[in-house]
Write a protein that holds these residues in place. Structure first.
Motif: not given
Length: 120
Positions: A24-51
């Motif tokens: 649901g936040g993909a558009e927010h991640i994409a918007s962050g990546r498109a901002e001036d000065g952004c090199v990387a911007y990512n959210w990821a599910i932790d594979p070992l800790e649910p939640g």
């Protein structure tokens, strides 16, 4: 100076909840990546800790990150995340004084990093 934002957020629920948040936040991640000065911007599910969601951002400068915090995309992302029950967080800012590759030309981790050499 480069700035890294790294850490984690935990939410009531499990991996499914985190998947909903990220999808649901993909558009927010994409918007962050498109901002001036952004090199990387990512959210990821932790594979070992649910939640748990791992957060990683890299910005070219303090100014770029401060502009991100003042912008509409950041406000929209905060609003999106408020739709779920946050149960904990640990997100930090790191200043980066230098950047070097991890691997040498031979494809192996380097034996010297920022002038420090591993002895034999």
């Amino acid at each position: 100076m480069r700035i890294v934002v790294a850490g984690w957020l935990t939410y009531a629920g499990d991996e499914t909840t985190c998947r909903e948040i990220i999808t649901g936040g993909a558009e927010h991640i994409a918007s962050g990546r498109a901002e001036d000065g952004c090199v990387a911007y990512n959210w990821a599910i932790d594979p070992l800790e649910p939640g748990k969601i791992q957060v990683y951002e890299e910005w070219e400068s303090e100014e770029a990150l401060l502009n991100h915090f003042r912008g509409a995309p950041y406000a929209a992302m905060r609003s999106h995340l408020e739709n779920w029950e946050l149960t904990g967080f640990g997100v930090q800012l790191y200043s980066v004084s230098g950047v070097e590759p991890v691997y040498g030309n031979d494809g192996w981790p380097r034996r010297e990093i920022f002038g420090v050499t591993l002895g034999d």
